[in-house]
Design a protein around this motif. Structure first.
Motif, PDB file in Angstrom:
ATOM      1  N   LEU A  51       0.581  -0.884   0.002  1.00  0.00           N
ATOM      2  CA  LEU A  51      -0.364  -0.084  -0.303  1.00  0.00           C
ATOM      3  C   LEU A  51       0.826   1.264  -0.001  1.00  0.00           C
ATOM      4  N   ALA A  52       1.893   1.533   0.282  1.00  0.00           N
ATOM      5  CA  ALA A  52       2.872   2.205   0.533  1.00  0.00           C
ATOM      6  C   ALA A  52       3.461   2.637  -0.770  1.00  0.00           C
ATOM      7  N   CYS A  53       3.936   1.188  -1.486  1.00  0.00           N
ATOM      8  CA  CYS A  53       4.633   1.783  -2.692  1.00  0.00           C
ATOM      9  C   CYS A  53       4.132   2.875  -3.442  1.00  0.00           C
ATOM     10  N   SER A  54       5.252   3.628  -4.477  1.00  0.00           N
ATOM     11  CA  SER A  54       4.603   4.325  -4.956  1.00  0.00           C
ATOM     12  C   SER A  54       5.507   4.306  -6.511  1.00  0.00           C
ATOM     13  N   LYS A  55       4.898   4.601  -7.613  1.00  0.00           N
ATOM     14  CA  LYS A  55       5.671   5.356  -8.584  1.00  0.00           C
ATOM     15  C   LYS A  55       6.072   6.615  -8.913  1.00  0.00           C
ATOM     16  N   LYS A  56       7.579   6.976  -8.677  1.00  0.00           N
ATOM     17  CA  LYS A  56       8.069   8.169  -9.418  1.00  0.00           C
ATOM     18  C   LYS A  56       8.825   8.170 -10.116  1.00  0.00           C
ATOM     19  N   ILE A  57       7.812   9.150 -11.279  1.00  0.00           N
ATOM     20  CA  ILE A  57       8.607   9.353 -12.559  1.00  0.00           C
ATOM     21  C   ILE A  57       9.252  10.723 -12.707  1.00  0.00           C
ATOM     22  N   THR A  58      10.218  10.952 -13.224  1.00  0.00           N
ATOM     23  CA  THR A  58      10.748  12.347 -13.803  1.00  0.00           C
ATOM     24  C   THR A  58       9.356  12.981 -15.150  1.00  0.00           C
ATOM     25  N   PHE A  59       9.637  14.141 -15.313  1.00  0.00           N
ATOM     26  CA  PHE A  59       8.930  14.590 -16.668  1.00  0.00           C
ATOM     27  C   PHE A  59      10.590  14.487 -17.109  1.00  0.00           C
ATOM     28  N   GLU A  60      10.135  14.613 -18.728  1.00  0.00           N
ATOM     29  CA  GLU A  60      11.839  14.997 -19.648  1.00  0.00           C
ATOM     30  C   GLU A  60      11.579  15.795 -19.464  1.00  0.00           C
ATOM     31  N   ASN A  61      13.091  16.761 -19.928  1.00  0.00           N
ATOM     32  CA  ASN A  61      12.933  17.941 -20.839  1.00  0.00           C
ATOM     33  C   ASN A  61      12.436  18.609 -21.353  1.00  0.00           C
ATOM     34  N   SER A  62      11.575  20.113 -21.700  1.00  0.00           N
ATOM     35  CA  SER A  62      10.645  20.567 -22.738  1.00  0.00           C
ATOM     36  C   SER A  62      11.161  21.266 -23.268  1.00  0.00           C
ATOM     37  N   LYS A  63      11.571  21.354 -24.159  1.00  0.00           N
ATOM     38  CA  LYS A  63      11.729  22.238 -25.715  1.00  0.00           C
ATOM     39  C   LYS A  63      10.905  23.211 -25.945  1.00  0.00           C
ATOM     40  N   ILE A  64       9.962  23.136 -25.311  1.00  0.00           N
ATOM     41  CA  ILE A  64       8.664  24.370 -25.119  1.00  0.00           C
ATOM     42  C   ILE A  64       9.185  25.574 -24.015  1.00  0.00           C
ATOM     43  N   VAL A  65       9.238  24.974 -23.006  1.00  0.00           N
ATOM     44  CA  VAL A  65       9.371  25.717 -21.853  1.00  0.00           C
ATOM     45  C   VAL A  65      11.098  24.771 -21.351  1.00  0.00           C
ATOM     46  N   PRO A  66      12.034  24.840 -21.042  1.00  0.00           N
ATOM     47  CA  PRO A  66      13.188  24.685 -21.093  1.00  0.00           C
ATOM     48  C   PRO A  66      13.063  24.900 -19.165  1.00  0.00           C
ATOM     49  N   ALA A  67      12.906  25.716 -18.813  1.00  0.00           N
ATOM     50  CA  ALA A  67      12.830  25.447 -17.545  1.00  0.00           C
ATOM     51  C   ALA A  67      12.481  24.871 -16.584  1.00  0.00           C
ATOM     52  N   ALA A  68      11.596  24.403 -16.871  1.00  0.00           N
ATOM     53  CA  ALA A  68      10.201  23.857 -16.517  1.00  0.00           C
ATOM     54  C   ALA A  68      10.478  22.578 -15.905  1.00  0.00           C
ATOM     55  N   ARG A  69      10.519  21.763 -14.543  1.00  0.00           N
ATOM     56  CA  ARG A  69      11.135  20.588 -14.119  1.00  0.00           C
ATOM     57  C   ARG A  69       9.441  19.748 -13.708  1.00  0.00           C
ATOM     58  N   GLY A  70       9.129  18.537 -13.139  1.00  0.00           N
ATOM     59  CA  GLY A  70       8.351  18.231 -13.109  1.00  0.00           C
ATOM     60  C   GLY A  70       8.663  16.616 -12.471  1.00  0.00           C
ATOM     61  N   GLU A  71       8.040  15.918 -11.423  1.00  0.00           N
ATOM     62  CA  GLU A  71       7.972  14.588 -11.110  1.00  0.00           C
ATOM     63  C   GLU A  71       6.542  14.303 -11.117  1.00  0.00           C
ATOM     64  N   VAL A  72       5.703  12.700 -11.366  1.00  0.00           N
ATOM     65  CA  VAL A  72       4.726  12.840 -11.115  1.00  0.00           C
ATOM     66  C   VAL A  72       4.768  11.210 -10.310  1.00  0.00           C
ATOM     67  N   ILE A  73       4.239  11.392  -9.062  1.00  0.00           N
ATOM     68  CA  ILE A  73       3.892  10.109  -8.548  1.00  0.00           C
ATOM     69  C   ILE A  73       2.344   9.435  -8.528  1.00  0.00           C
ATOM     70  N   VAL A  74       2.249   8.188  -8.525  1.00  0.00           N
ATOM     71  CA  VAL A  74       1.488   7.114  -8.701  1.00  0.00           C
ATOM     72  C   VAL A  74       1.321   6.083  -7.949  1.00  0.00           C
ATOM     73  N   LYS A  75       0.314   6.165  -7.141  1.00  0.00           N
ATOM     74  CA  LYS A  75       0.146   5.308  -6.201  1.00  0.00           C
ATOM     75  C   LYS A  75      -1.328   4.618  -5.963  1.00  0.00           C
ATOM     76  N   LYS A  76      -1.517   3.550  -5.652  1.00  0.00           N
ATOM     77  CA  LYS A  76      -2.107   2.701  -6.285  1.00  0.00           C
ATOM     78  C   LYS A  76      -2.934   2.652  -5.045  1.00  0.00           C
ATOM     79  N   ASP A  77      -4.285   2.796  -4.424  1.00  0.00           N
ATOM     80  CA  ASP A  77      -4.810   2.849  -3.285  1.00  0.00           C
ATOM     81  C   ASP A  77      -6.136   1.569  -3.398  1.00  0.00           C
ATOM     82  N   ASN A  78      -6.459   1.267  -1.919  1.00  0.00           N
ATOM     83  CA  ASN A  78      -7.182   0.593  -1.659  1.00  0.00           C
ATOM     84  C   ASN A  78      -8.582   0.307  -2.217  1.00  0.00           C
ATOM     85  N   ASN A  79      -9.396   1.088  -3.013  1.00  0.00           N
ATOM     86  CA  ASN A  79     -10.456   0.505  -4.075  1.00  0.00           C
ATOM     87  C   ASN A  79      -9.902   0.750  -5.625  1.00  0.00           C
TER      88      ASN A  79
END
Length: 142
Positions: A27-55
């Protein structure tokens, strides 16, 4: 005799800890993925965290930084839209990013579909049904 009771109590505690770890670790496991570098907004950075819940739903959280206001893009747009690409490759509009005048932006949502890829496009409207061609950030395949 005291040693035997001591060992029996420790076996019970060890068994209880093992059972609890089998319940709570997935339940505590989550997947963390970093966004690839942007060609349109080069300074933009980010990450996605996906976690499956009990439902069996997927909690999706985006943490973004240095995302320029969409009105400053060339050509200017009105908003950023977050898209989920699932196993069947159909894009789903899962929401609009609000508050891009801050350096750090968070976005949270829940989806019944298992994400294969997440990406952000710049759009003229938040209620678009299909993504435009101005992809700002995107992940690789999960």
């Amino acid at each position: 005799m005291k040693t035997l009771k001591f060992l029996e109590n420790h076996k019970k505690i060890a068994l209880l800890l093992a059972i609890l770890s089998f319940i709570f670790i997935p339940l505590a496991c989550s997947k963390k993925i970093t966004f690839e570098n942007s060609k349109i907004v080069p300074a933009a950075r980010g990450e996605v965290i996906v976690k499956k819940d009990n439902n069996e739903n997927y909690n999706i959280e985006l943490k973004l930084s240095n995302l320029a206001e969409p009105s400053r893009l060339t050509p200017p747009r009105s908003t950023y839209v977050v898209w989920l690409e699932s196993e069947d490759n159909s894009p789903q509009n899962i929401g609009q990013i609000v508050g891009t005048n801050n350096l750090n932006v968070k976005f949270k949502t829940v989806s019944a579909s298992k994400p294969k890829r997440i990406y952000i496009t710049a759009e003229d409207s938040a209620d678009v049904q299909y993504p435009g061609n101005m992809r700002i950030l995107e992940t690789s395949l999960f």
